[in-house]
Design a protein around this motif. Structure first.
Motif, PDB file in Angstrom:
ATOM      1  N   THR A  16       0.716  -1.187   0.018  1.00 25.47           N
ATOM      2  CA  THR A  16       0.136  -0.067  -0.017  1.00 25.47           C
ATOM      3  C   THR A  16       0.937   1.257   0.036  1.00 25.47           C
ATOM      4  N   PHE A  17       0.316   2.093  -1.025  1.00 22.39           N
ATOM      5  CA  PHE A  17       1.307   3.304  -1.083  1.00 22.39           C
ATOM      6  C   PHE A  17       0.530   4.565  -0.778  1.00 22.39           C
ATOM      7  N   TYR A  18       1.011   5.453  -0.009  1.00 21.92           N
ATOM      8  CA  TYR A  18       0.503   6.706   0.350  1.00 21.92           C
ATOM      9  C   TYR A  18       0.986   7.988  -0.085  1.00 21.92           C
ATOM     10  N   PHE A  19       0.319   8.737  -0.979  1.00 18.84           N
ATOM     11  CA  PHE A  19       0.702   9.749  -1.645  1.00 18.84           C
ATOM     12  C   PHE A  19      -0.012  11.053  -0.934  1.00 18.84           C
ATOM     13  N   ARG A  20       0.937  12.068  -1.128  1.00 17.93           N
ATOM     14  CA  ARG A  20       0.489  13.601  -0.380  1.00 17.93           C
ATOM     15  C   ARG A  20       0.273  14.411  -1.546  1.00 17.93           C
ATOM     16  N   LYS A  21      -0.782  14.934  -1.558  1.00 24.17           N
ATOM     17  CA  LYS A  21      -1.057  16.071  -2.687  1.00 24.17           C
ATOM     18  C   LYS A  21      -0.368  17.156  -2.777  1.00 24.17           C
ATOM     19  N   GLY A  22       0.346  17.758  -3.629  1.00 19.98           N
ATOM     20  CA  GLY A  22       1.208  18.913  -3.850  1.00 19.98           C
ATOM     21  C   GLY A  22       1.285  19.470  -5.228  1.00 19.98           C
ATOM     22  N   GLU A  23       2.309  20.533  -5.296  1.00 18.51           N
ATOM     23  CA  GLU A  23       2.680  20.727  -6.734  1.00 18.51           C
ATOM     24  C   GLU A  23       3.570  19.784  -7.322  1.00 18.51           C
ATOM     25  N   PRO A  24       3.414  19.456  -8.695  1.00 18.86           N
ATOM     26  CA  PRO A  24       4.118  18.561  -9.512  1.00 18.86           C
ATOM     27  C   PRO A  24       5.736  18.661  -9.117  1.00 18.86           C
ATOM     28  N   GLN A  25       6.340  17.669  -9.180  1.00 14.50           N
ATOM     29  CA  GLN A  25       7.855  17.617  -8.837  1.00 14.50           C
ATOM     30  C   GLN A  25       8.650  16.763  -9.406  1.00 14.50           C
ATOM     31  N   TYR A  26       9.864  16.891  -9.855  1.00 21.09           N
ATOM     32  CA  TYR A  26      10.716  15.930 -10.551  1.00 21.09           C
ATOM     33  C   TYR A  26      11.432  15.096  -9.534  1.00 21.09           C
ATOM     34  N   VAL A  27      11.092  13.689  -9.338  1.00 23.79           N
ATOM     35  CA  VAL A  27      11.430  12.802  -8.473  1.00 23.79           C
ATOM     36  C   VAL A  27      12.136  11.629  -8.963  1.00 23.79           C
ATOM     37  N   LYS A  28      13.152  11.221  -8.840  1.00 18.98           N
ATOM     38  CA  LYS A  28      13.609   9.827  -9.291  1.00 18.98           C
ATOM     39  C   LYS A  28      13.462   8.926  -8.234  1.00 18.98           C
TER      40      LYS A  28
END
Length: 397
Positions: free
Chosen positions: A253-265
């Motif tokens: 299970t993955f929990y995501f936090r909403k926010g501004e688009p980001q560049y993440v590797k």
């Protein structure tokens, strides 16, 4: 002079070190260690307060650094790759010690070997139980028990096998407990600070964010068999403004936090053997470990690192071939785990399939078991196939 044999001393080196210190306080100082005979030889002398440390080094003979010599450490004895050092300074004044990484790595090899044996023996036991149940049901309970002519050998072998099975269970438990203690001993201030950073939200705050729709939950089963697809999936979420917050303990299970688009590797890294040094190296390079599996067989870590638009996405390893080597290791590891099960289930299913079509009575538990064997073959076979598809995808790339 006295000699004491401790068969399982290497399972808990910290306890053995304290035991050596207690012996020195009674006037018995370690003179020799014999690793094969598991024997410690002591010389009688004046009682002293001595700090002992046990080390493990592939380089023979192991040498102490000038820093450790200046801190008062002296090598007492060495047997094979094992060595023992001592320090007569008050323990509060000792500032250096041996690295635990080599012992942890050695223990992990033993741990995985015993785990593999336990899995296969347990699987074989379940298969035998299933076969017996099949025969018992098929014969309507009319099973004839024939006494073994060599009952002493049969019962002795059974007793020894049972004792060995429980010994492996104890070994797995003890080694895991010891490695946890040794890893805690190796922890650094940086690691402690990093842990605090990861736990920046309380459970109450997280629940409130879920109610507000600022944290969303997604499930991803079996991602470890196609980790490259997981990485792209997480990076796509980050580009849409859904930053990975945390992963459940089971890793599904993955929990995501909403926010501004980001560049993440993101990088899902598989390690058969990992320790604090592994984590420290990547953390110092700017990577954050979002998730680390707790399983005994598979050691997956999900790393993340931000980068700016237009920059080249960072790589967890500078070696371009590392990812391919890792994929091959993943495919081989899961093949070793699941292929014996697939072969066993295929053998049982091949025996049962003929009976399934020849019989004329109604559906029975025997038929259900046969169908379950085919389902297991399909599931475990899919796992193996997906890992090799992952390897060949990277190879083509």
């Amino acid at each position: 002079m006295k000699t004491i044999i401790k068969p399982l001393w290497s399972y808990d080196v910290q306890k053995t070190e304290q035991w050596l210190t207690d012996q020195a306080k009674e006037g018995y100082h370690l003179a020799q260690l014999h690793r094969f005979k598991r024997r410690f030889t002591f010389e009688k002398g004046n009682p002293k307060d001595v700090t002992y440390r046990i080390g493990y080094d592939k380089i023979k003979p192991a040498t102490l650094s000038n820093t450790m010599r200046n801190d008062g450490w002296e090598k007492v004895t060495q047997s094979g790759k094992w060595y023992v050092i001592a320090n007569e300074k008050p323990q509060a004044e000792v500032t250096t010690s041996t690295s635990r990484d080599a012992i942890i790595k050695r223990n992990n090899y033993i741990f995985y070997a015993f785990m593999a044996i336990l899995i296969y023996i347990t699987g074989a036991m379940l298969v035998n139980i299933a076969l017996f149940s099949t025969v018992f049901i098929a014969s309507d309970g009319n099973v004839e028990v024939v006494e073994s002519p060599l009952w002493i050998i049969t019962y002795t072998g059974s007793a020894l096998s049972t004792a060995f099975y429980f010994f492996m269970i104890y070994s797995v438990w003890k080694i895991k407990k010891t490695n946890k203690a040794l890893s805690q001993e190796n922890q650094t201030t940086y690691s402690s600070q990093h842990t605090l950073e990861k736990k920046n939200l309380t459970k109450a705050e997280e629940k409130q964010l879920k109610r507000d729709g600022l944290i969303i939950k997604r499930r991803k089963y079996g991602w470890m068999y196609s980790p490259d697809k997981l990485e792209k999936w997480l990076e796509q979420h980050a580009a849409e403004g859904n930053r990975l917050h945390r992963v459940s303990k089971l890793g599904t299970t993955f929990y995501f936090r909403k926010g501004e688009p980001q560049y993440v590797k993101y990088s899902a890294d598989y390690q058969n053997l990992s320790n604090d040094s592994y984590f420290e190296i990547h953390r110092q390079a700017g990577w954050k470990d979002i998730f680390s599996s707790k399983g005994a067989i598979q050691k997956w870590t999900i790393w993340s690192k931000e980068y700016e638009e237009g920059e080249t996405p960072p790589a967890l390893y500078s070696d371009k071939t590392h990812k391919l080597k890792q994929a091959k290791k993943v495919a081989f590891s899961y093949t070793v785990i699941f292929l014996p099960m697939v072969l066993m289930y295929m053998f049982i299913a091949s025996i049962n399939i003929g009976f399934l079509f020849r019989k004329e009575e109604a559906w029975t538990l025997h038929d259900t078991n046969t169908i379950m064997f085919f389902i297991c073959i399909l599931v475990f076979g899919t796992f193996i196939t997906k890992t090799w598809m992952y390897y060949f995808r990277l190879r083509r790339a």
